[in-house]
Every structure is written in C-alpha cells, then in structure tokens.
Design a protein around this motif. Structure first.
Motif, PDB file in Angstrom:
ATOM      1  N   GLU A   1      -4.612  35.766   5.081  1.00 22.05           N
ATOM      2  CA  GLU A   1      -4.614  35.115   6.396  1.00 22.05           C
ATOM      3  C   GLU A   1      -3.455  34.129   6.524  1.00 22.05           C
ATOM      4  O   GLU A   1      -2.867  33.989   7.604  1.00 22.05           O
TER       5      GLU A   1
ATOM      6  N   SER B   1      -8.406  36.475   0.352  1.00 17.57           N
ATOM      7  CA  SER B   1      -8.415  36.386   1.817  1.00 17.57           C
ATOM      8  C   SER B   1      -7.605  35.196   2.317  1.00 17.57           C
ATOM      9  O   SER B   1      -7.000  35.258   3.398  1.00 17.57           O
TER      10      SER B   1
ATOM     11  N   ARG C   1      -9.662  29.338  10.689  1.00 21.39           N
ATOM     12  CA  ARG C   1      -8.744  30.489  10.719  1.00 21.39           C
ATOM     13  C   ARG C   1      -8.726  31.235   9.387  1.00 21.39           C
ATOM     14  O   ARG C   1      -8.217  32.363   9.302  1.00 21.39           O
ATOM     15  N   GLY C   2      -9.292  30.644   8.348  1.00 20.59           N
ATOM     16  CA  GLY C   2      -9.345  31.311   7.058  1.00 20.59           C
ATOM     17  C   GLY C   2      -8.074  31.211   6.248  1.00 20.59           C
ATOM     18  O   GLY C   2      -7.878  31.963   5.288  1.00 20.59           O
ATOM     19  N   VAL C   3      -7.184  30.257   6.623  1.00 25.27           N
ATOM     20  CA  VAL C   3      -5.934  30.092   5.872  1.00 25.27           C
ATOM     21  C   VAL C   3      -6.070  29.016   4.795  1.00 25.27           C
ATOM     22  O   VAL C   3      -5.118  28.730   4.077  1.00 25.27           O
TER      23      VAL C   3
END
Length: 370
Positions: free
Chosen positions: A344, A340, A316-318
């Motif tokens: 996110e 990023s 999810r890119g968190v």
C-alpha cells in the motif's frame, strides 16, 4: 511575475512550499518568502527571505497563544481540532504577530501573486490589501477550509487598518493523496519533499547490511512532549534485527545500542529512500515525505494535526498508528515484515508521483493570476 510566499514561524509551514517556489524561479519569475523565526531556514534552499517579525520564533508564538487561549491550546495539543470559530481565534493570534511586517514587505516589493501556507491567513489579508490573487498551499492530510469569512469577522480591525477585503480570486493547492482524504480541495499538486539543507554522510550511499528504520520526532515535538518514544525504541532496539537511524537534530538521546546510529540533523528525503520503515511523531512534513518515499510508517502522534495524520496513515494501510505505550518488539517486527504495508505504501507513492508537478502547477498559476 513576482510571487510572495507567506509562512509563519516554523519550517513545517515554509518547507512544503519550496518546490513550488523553485518552479517559479526556474520559469523565470521572482519569488520572496515573508516569514520569521524558524521559518527563515527556508533561505538555506537558496530562496530570498524577508524577516517580517524580528525576534519572533515558535516559542514566543506558542507562549502568546497559551496566554490568550490556554484551553484551546491544550485541546489542540491533545489532538482535538476545534470548530471554525475556535480555530480562527488561534490563527488570529498568529496573524496579528506578523501581518504588519508582511504587508510592509509586500507594499515595498509589489508582488503579483501571494501564496500562503495552509491556515496561516496573513497572506489572505496581504492579498486583500494589495488587490491581488491568493493561493493557499496545504501541506498534508488536514482539511482547513471555510475559515476566510470567520477570520474576516474576527480580524475586522486588522482588515480595516490595512484597507483589506477578502481577495476576489482565491484558489487552493492540495498535496494530499486523493485516496487518503474524503474531499480533495482545489488544484492537485505533487508533493516534492524539501527537508532542509545538510551534507549527507558517506555511509548513506552504502547499502545497509540489514533493514534500516528511521526514527524522528521532527523539529517541534521534542520541545513539546520530550523524546519518550525514542527512549522506548532504544530500549527495544537490541531485540530487533534492524539498524535504527535517529534523525533528531540537536537532541541528545544518551548512550546508543550497537544497532542504533545517531545522525543529528539529516534531511528525511535523503535518508528514507535507504530505509525499510520509519517511526515518527505524525508531523505533516514527515508523514508526506514518508508517503513520497513509499516506506511503511509507525506513527506515534503527540498533538495538533499529528493525530489526523496518524489516523490517515492507519486507515489507508500504509502504516500503523499507536500510542507510545503500545510500542514493543512485536509491533516493530510487524512494521518491518507485514507485506501489505509495503504494497500500500508503494501504491500511494505512485499515486503521489502521478499528481501534477510543481512546474506544471506554477505555469497554471501564472496564467490564472494574469
């Protein structure tokens, strides 16, 4: 209405249900937690608790699992989730350890609704024995569906002993952010963290002088795999312009560098809003609390569902998923500076906050179960 919450011997299963239990109480209903071992700590939240298996704790439960299914336990701890039958075999062992006590409490207390922690299924038999509706409350990104019929087959003697069949009315509560799972299940529910009761230190109310990174291994991982990740962080801390806060409970990591603060047990929902990031083991409660706080995560998974949570965070890119051996100053700097990750994490936090609140879902369940 009387609502019986059923959880196994672990805070990781009991604590995620506290916010819903409190919502029922606030609406004028009665609740009771049927649990044992470490799960009894849920009483610190001001909720009534019944010990359904005195003398039981997580260590005893794991020893029983290892004795009966050593290969399956090794696979689970390595992050290899088995098929339905293998998963049901492990769950069946845990069910047998506390089902008699749960049903004894239930027959005496006479609940109108049972809420069980995900994949515990003692509540499944209890609701079936009493002929009342069942709610399964999940606690993270793992999907645990399709087990009921398999468990009914494997635990036929337990069902027969208690005169139980599968409950006619069942539903599931899903706290996972929809963007982080392939298939949402059941009714959405906002995850409101409860991480235990403890006095917060005065320094927590003061703005940190430099970026703060929380470091935790939860309540289970240190006993299973040690504190290797923490020791690696301590070795690198002097190279990073940050304050590290170790939330390790009773674990003693030894001498600390100047920019590392040891706190003992500190509820993450109090700590994380002051942090720029967190490094952790991938436990569901820690992962979800970090998502709710909107902070980037470095996840170093160490067993069971932690690999699933780590993969979900990374995809999810968190946050970042890594092995302990991959942790270096470059990775920690990336955790703090990669824009990023913050963007996110904030987006998922907003997604979680938009899900139906516990008070809303409690009211819906009262209507559904009546």
């Amino acid at each position: 209405m009387r609502v019986l919450f059923v959880a196994s011997a672990g805070v990781g299963h009991a604590f995620p249900m506290v916010s819903l239990a409190r919502a029922f109480v606030a609406a004028g209903h009665e609740v009771l937690f049927a649990t044992t071992g470490e799960g009894l700590a849920v009483g610190e939240a001001g909720l009534p608790v019944a010990d359904v298996s005195p003398g039981m704790n997580r260590s005893v439960m794991i020893a029983k699992l290892r004795a009966e299914h050593p290969e399956l336990v090794r696979a689970m701890q390595a992050g290899r989730i088995g098929d339905l039958r293998e998963t049901a075999e492990l769950i069946g062992v845990m069910v047998r350890l506390q089902v008699d006590g749960v049903i004894e409490v239930a027959r005496s207390w006479k609940p109108d609704l049972v809420v069980q922690s995900q994949a515990q299924h003692t509540g499944l038999i209890c609701a079936g024995a009493l002929g009342i509706p069942l709610v399964e409350h999940n606690f993270g990104l793992v999907r645990a569906t399709g087990l009921d019929e398999t468990l009914r087959e494997q635990l036929a003697d337990v069902f027969a002993k208690h005169g139980a069949e599968l409950p006619e009315r069942r539903t599931t509560l899903d706290v996972a952010p929809p963007s982080m799972v392939d298939t949402p299940v059941g009714r959405p529910l906002r995850y409101v963290p409860y991480n235990g009761a403890a006095a917060t230190p005065g320094w927590l109310a003061e703005p940190p002088l430099r970026p703060r990174i929380a470091v935790t291994l939860g309540s289970v991982a240190p006993k299973e795999t040690g504190i290797g990740p923490v020791q690696r962080i301590l070795a690198l801390a002097g190279e990073i312009d940050a304050e590290f806060v170790l939330a390790l409970g009773a674990v003693d990591p030894g001498p600390l560098p100047a920019n590392v603060r040891g706190t003992g047990w500190l509820p993450l929902n109090a700590l994380l809003p002051t942090c720029a990031a967190i490094v952790h083991h991938g436990g569901a409660g820690t992962t979800m609390t970090a998502l709710d706080a909107g902070v980037p995560q470095l996840v170093l998974p160490s067993g069971s569902d932690r690999y699933v949570n780590a993969a979900g965070v990374h995809a999810r890119g968190v946050g970042i998923a890594a092995e302990e051996s991959e942790v270096d100053s470059v990775l920690l700097t990336r955790l703090l500076t990669e824009e990023s990750l913050r963007i996110e994490a904030a987006a998922v936090r907003a997604e979680l906050r938009a899900l139906p609140a516990p008070a809303t879902v409690a009211a819906e369940l009262v209507e559904w179960a009546s």
